[in-house]
Scaffold this motif. Structure first.
Motif, PDB file in Angstrom:
ATOM      1  N   UNK A  38       0.825  -1.205   0.000  1.00  0.00           N
ATOM      2  CA  UNK A  38       0.000   0.000   0.000  1.00  0.00           C
ATOM      3  C   UNK A  38       0.859   1.255   0.000  1.00  0.00           C
ATOM      4  N   UNK A  39       1.966   1.234   0.767  1.00  0.00           N
ATOM      5  CA  UNK A  39       2.856   2.399   0.819  1.00  0.00           C
ATOM      6  C   UNK A  39       3.511   2.632  -0.538  1.00  0.00           C
ATOM      7  N   UNK A  40       3.946   1.558  -1.211  1.00  0.00           N
ATOM      8  CA  UNK A  40       4.592   1.706  -2.514  1.00  0.00           C
ATOM      9  C   UNK A  40       3.634   2.205  -3.584  1.00  0.00           C
ATOM     10  N   UNK A  41       2.375   1.796  -3.493  1.00  0.00           N
ATOM     11  CA  UNK A  41       1.396   2.176  -4.505  1.00  0.00           C
ATOM     12  C   UNK A  41       0.664   3.470  -4.167  1.00  0.00           C
ATOM     13  N   UNK A  42       0.924   4.040  -2.979  1.00  0.00           N
ATOM     14  CA  UNK A  42       0.171   5.216  -2.549  1.00  0.00           C
ATOM     15  C   UNK A  42       0.315   6.407  -3.493  1.00  0.00           C
ATOM     16  N   UNK A  43       1.527   6.793  -3.930  1.00  0.00           N
ATOM     17  CA  UNK A  43       1.611   7.964  -4.826  1.00  0.00           C
ATOM     18  C   UNK A  43       0.860   7.754  -6.129  1.00  0.00           C
ATOM     19  N   UNK A  44       0.933   6.552  -6.677  1.00  0.00           N
ATOM     20  CA  UNK A  44       0.275   6.300  -7.952  1.00  0.00           C
ATOM     21  C   UNK A  44      -1.248   6.321  -7.808  1.00  0.00           C
ATOM     22  N   UNK A  45      -1.749   5.683  -6.751  1.00  0.00           N
ATOM     23  CA  UNK A  45      -3.197   5.674  -6.558  1.00  0.00           C
ATOM     24  C   UNK A  45      -3.729   7.068  -6.257  1.00  0.00           C
ATOM     25  N   UNK A  46      -2.949   7.857  -5.509  1.00  0.00           N
ATOM     26  CA  UNK A  46      -3.394   9.213  -5.191  1.00  0.00           C
ATOM     27  C   UNK A  46      -3.441  10.078  -6.443  1.00  0.00           C
ATOM     28  N   UNK A  47      -2.394  10.014  -7.272  1.00  0.00           N
ATOM     29  CA  UNK A  47      -2.374  10.803  -8.504  1.00  0.00           C
ATOM     30  C   UNK A  47      -3.415  10.303  -9.495  1.00  0.00           C
ATOM     31  N   UNK A  48      -3.652   9.005  -9.523  1.00  0.00           N
ATOM     32  CA  UNK A  48      -4.658   8.461 -10.428  1.00  0.00           C
ATOM     33  C   UNK A  48      -6.046   8.985 -10.067  1.00  0.00           C
ATOM     34  N   UNK A  59      -8.239   3.283   1.106  1.00  0.00           N
ATOM     35  CA  UNK A  59      -7.188   3.415   2.112  1.00  0.00           C
ATOM     36  C   UNK A  59      -6.931   2.078   2.772  1.00  0.00           C
ATOM     37  N   UNK A  60      -5.721   1.923   3.286  1.00  0.00           N
ATOM     38  CA  UNK A  60      -5.375   0.716   4.014  1.00  0.00           C
ATOM     39  C   UNK A  60      -5.993   0.760   5.403  1.00  0.00           C
ATOM     40  N   UNK A  61      -6.529  -0.341   5.812  1.00  0.00           N
ATOM     41  CA  UNK A  61      -7.206  -0.394   7.106  1.00  0.00           C
ATOM     42  C   UNK A  61      -6.199  -0.334   8.243  1.00  0.00           C
ATOM     43  N   UNK A  62      -6.575   0.331   9.322  1.00  0.00           N
ATOM     44  CA  UNK A  62      -5.732   0.425  10.516  1.00  0.00           C
ATOM     45  C   UNK A  62      -5.954  -0.822  11.353  1.00  0.00           C
ATOM     46  N   UNK A  78       5.058  10.740  -0.044  1.00  0.00           N
ATOM     47  CA  UNK A  78       3.606  10.663   0.095  1.00  0.00           C
ATOM     48  C   UNK A  78       3.209   9.234   0.431  1.00  0.00           C
ATOM     49  N   UNK A  79       2.535   9.040   1.559  1.00  0.00           N
ATOM     50  CA  UNK A  79       2.186   7.706   2.036  1.00  0.00           C
ATOM     51  C   UNK A  79       0.679   7.515   2.224  1.00  0.00           C
ATOM     52  N   UNK A  80      -0.102   8.514   1.966  1.00  0.00           N
ATOM     53  CA  UNK A  80      -1.527   8.412   2.225  1.00  0.00           C
ATOM     54  C   UNK A  80      -2.255   8.257   0.900  1.00  0.00           C
ATOM     55  N   UNK A  81      -2.889   7.108   0.663  1.00  0.00           N
ATOM     56  CA  UNK A  81      -3.602   6.904  -0.609  1.00  0.00           C
ATOM     57  C   UNK A  81      -4.966   7.580  -0.610  1.00  0.00           C
ATOM     58  N   UNK A  82      -4.986   8.876  -0.334  1.00  0.00           N
ATOM     59  CA  UNK A  82      -6.224   9.629  -0.345  1.00  0.00           C
ATOM     60  C   UNK A  82      -6.326  10.417  -1.646  1.00  0.00           C
ATOM     61  N   UNK A  83      -7.510  10.866  -1.948  1.00  0.00           N
ATOM     62  CA  UNK A  83      -7.701  11.747  -3.094  1.00  0.00           C
ATOM     63  C   UNK A  83      -7.084  13.101  -2.776  1.00  0.00           C
ATOM     64  N   UNK A  84      -6.219  13.576  -3.658  1.00  0.00           N
ATOM     65  CA  UNK A  84      -5.476  14.803  -3.374  1.00  0.00           C
ATOM     66  C   UNK A  84      -6.363  16.038  -3.480  1.00  0.00           C
ATOM     67  N   UNK A  85      -7.303  16.011  -4.414  1.00  0.00           N
ATOM     68  CA  UNK A  85      -8.170  17.173  -4.556  1.00  0.00           C
ATOM     69  C   UNK A  85      -7.370  18.402  -4.948  1.00  0.00           C
ATOM     70  N   UNK A  86      -7.476  19.468  -4.147  1.00  0.00           N
ATOM     71  CA  UNK A  86      -6.736  20.703  -4.409  1.00  0.00           C
ATOM     72  C   UNK A  86      -5.507  20.838  -3.533  1.00  0.00           C
TER      73      UNK A  86
END
Length: 666
Positions: A38-48, A59-62, A78-86
């Protein structure tokens, strides 16, 4: 099952009851590796989620096993696979994490040696790293003052890798007889110029104190008068110095205490005692070199009659290590120079007037010219009048500038004057005309970006020149006009491929007027039946193409297409073992032509076409065989469509075969 087992032999029955088969080991639980993925794929998923479809990434479950790290600071990955928005800061961090430039660590990873191919299997050979054709030889990194000397106990393990002849490392090396190498600790200090000089001078077996002190390069070199007669400059300085007089030598108290301990202790070898018996040389420090009568280190037992001489040298090629090797070679007759220092040692030996060492360095250079050394050797030998090596380097460049050096980072070391001289040579081997333009654009890119450590890709060079201001071409700018004579050596009329011409337009190096003139010449040639009316001189206007035969030649074929005429360039061995080289005209739909050439390229149906051509064959030496400039009409039949045949009886690979042709007005 009981009935089946009762019919089995007793041996198999006992075996089946006592055999043990281990269970298959369990794989890594998905929960243990899910967070890392999840950490490795976080930047790509966020930008996508921002760029592609605006969807909210999962997001990865806690869990008790792993907790999602909070984002802190502007430099974190960047480690958070959230939608970046603005979130502009988050977008910048995500882009930065997936675009990693070439730094020192990345270069070390890319150029790392393969452990499987670097095994040291021969105990009698010194260890060297594995070498492949597509990557230069790598050796252990040592400071510039270090040298590779096997007999010096003060050297570190990294400095014991011998690189005498890089071009012969792939062949067998004869075993060296001699004493067993001593164990050298890995954390030993690197060799200094003083260590290198002591290594050489101890071969003379002279334990008499020095009687000459040479002040040069901020050091005091302690020498012996009989050996200085080999160097003309030093012997002349010795004659002008006058009679020797008494001088006080010094050693610092720590060195004298250590020497006394070594002499009284039987644990140390004679090698350490011999070195400690020598008078130390004085290395300059930040405050400047200390004098021989320095009061802080004066020792009464260091008194002798010496002659002081001084030699001022201001040459960037001469280092303290090179001077130590040059002065050390005065003490023995055999040549002892490492290949990586041979150019610097040549410079040092020229300044002290040691002719024998100069000739020895020249012989070493002649046998070890390669893409890594040719530019450095040519520069040093031009400066110190070694004409034979200069000619050998220029001859190597004529054959290997475009096929070999153009793909290496060492291309940046060739000077503009030498590059222009080689490109205008009639013996230059040219695979095709676009290779000349591409090599010049790469060389220009390396000159404008001196911090680049890896050879750039074609897309990198294209993007760089395309990013420059579009107010004019690069050669029309003030800082680009000096490179105009270089690009005038490119025979643009030989660049036919539309993709290559488009790249030249995007780079915007050449003025637009030259590219328009190029397209105009192509149009007139197609409309005029192939006539190249604008080209008058064969040696400067003929279109070149060639190939290299580096193995046992049996058959080689290439196609040269220009202005609707297609020729096959052939090299084939005949029944009696001769190599026949010639060119012949192809008909439309010939099997050797590709589908694209048959369907897309223009074909001329003229029954004959007058062609002026020249076939030239060269080897790595000075052998040259050519047909000369021949004028011939090529037809579509077998008897009238073949050129003059150039036959070779003795073949010494590699062979550099070049074809040049020109269509005169007819």
């Amino acid at each position: 099952m009981a009935e089946v087992s009762s019919n089995m032999p007793p041996q198999l029955s006992r075996l089946s009851t006592t055999s043990y088969f281990p269970t298959i080991p369990r794989g890594v639980p998905k929960a243990a590796i899910s967070y890392s993925q999840s950490v490795n794929e976080a930047p790509y998923t966020a930008l996508m989620g921002v760029i592609v479809d605006g969807r909210y990434p999962e997001r990865h479950a806690v869990t008790p096993r792993c907790r999602v790290r909070k984002q802190v600071g502007g430099t974190n990955r960047w480690r958070l696979p959230d939608s970046l928005g603005s979130d502009l800061l988050g977008s910048r961090q995500a882009i930065k994490s997936i675009n990693m430039p070439y730094n020192t660590n990345m270069i070390n990873i890319i150029t790392a040696e393969n452990p499987q191919s670097s095994l040291h299997l021969e105990a009698e050979r010194p260890y060297v790293f594995h070498q492949v054709v597509d990557r230069p030889l790598t050796v252990s990194q040592v400071p510039s003052t270090a040298s590779s000397k096997p007999g010096l106990g003060l050297l570190s393990r990294e400095s014991t890798v011998l690189v005498r002849a890089p071009s012969k490392l792939r062949g067998p090396t004869p075993s060296t007889s001699g004493p067993i190498r001593k164990f050298i600790p890995a954390n030993a200090r690197p060799a200094t110029p003083k260590d290198i000089f002591l290594y050489h001078s101890k071969k003379s077996q002279s334990f008499i104190g020095p009687d000459v002190v040479l002040k040069c390069l901020g050091m005091d070199w302690e020498l012996h008068r009989p050996y200085l007669q080999k160097a003309e400059v030093l012997s002349q300085l010795l004659k002008q110095a006058g009679e020797p007089h008494m001088q006080k030598y010094y050693r610092n108290p720590a060195s004298e205490t250590l020497d006394t301990y070594i002499k009284k202790n039987n644990v140390y070898s004679n090698e350490y005692k011999d070195i400690s018996n020598r008078l130390s040389m004085v290395e300059g420090d930040e405050e400047g070199p200390k004098k021989l009568d320095h009061p802080a280190h004066t020792s009464e037992k260091r008194i002798s009659s010496v002659t002081m001489i001084k030699l001022d040298i201001k040459d960037p090629l001469i280092t303290k290590t090179a001077m130590a090797v040059a002065l050390g070679n005065l003490y023995h007759d055999e040549l002892d120079v490492d290949m990586e220092d041979v150019a610097n040692v040549l410079a040092a030996s020229s300044h002290i007037g040691y002719k024998a060492l100069q000739n020895g360095c020249a012989r070493l250079m002649l046998n070890n010219i390669s893409y890594k050394t040719v530019c450095r050797y040519h520069h040093a030998c031009t400066k110190y009048q070694q004409e034979e090596v200069v000619k050998a380097c220029e001859r190597w460049l004529e054959l290997n500038l475009l096929p070999e050096l153009s793909n290496q980072i060492y291309l940046r070391e060739i000077s503009m004057e030498l590059l222009q001289k080689i490109l205008k040579s009639n013996r230059l081997y040219v695979p095709n005309e676009y290779t000349v333009y591409r090599t010049l654009s790469y060389w220009l890119f390396l000159q404008l970006n001196p911090s680049i450590q890896l050879m750039p890709s074609h897309s990198t060079v294209l993007s760089y020149f395309n990013s420059l201001p579009k107010t004019g071409s690069f050669l029309e700018r003030d800082d680009g006009q000096i490179y105009g004579p270089l690009f005038s050596a490119v025979r643009l009329q030989g660049i036919i491929d539309t993709n290559q011409i488009r790249d030249m337009q995007l780079m915007n190096i050449l003025p637009q007027s030259q590219l328009i003139d190029l397209l105009t010449q192509h149009y007139h040639a197609l409309q005029g039946g192939g006539d190249m009316s604008a080209l008058k001189h064969f040696n400067t206007g003929a279109i070149r193409q060639g190939f290299i035969i580096d193995e046992e030649p049996h058959y080689h074929s290439e196609v040269l297409s220009i202005h609707g005429f297609h020729f096959e360039l052939k090299a084939a061995r005949n029944a009696i073992g001769q190599l026949s080289i010639y060119m012949q005209r192809l008909k439309p739909g010939d099997p050797i032509l590709s589908f694209r050439q048959c369907e897309r390229h223009t074909f001329s149906i003229r029954t004959d076409r007058e062609v002026r051509y020249c076939i030239m064959v060269q080897d790595s030496g000075d052998d040259l065989k050519t047909t000369g400039i021949v004028s011939q009409k090529f037809g579509l039949g077998e008897k009238v469509g073949k050129s003059e045949i150039l036959q070779l009886d003795k073949i010494r690979t590699p062979l550099y075969i070049s074809f040049s042709l020109l269509f005169p007005a007819s």
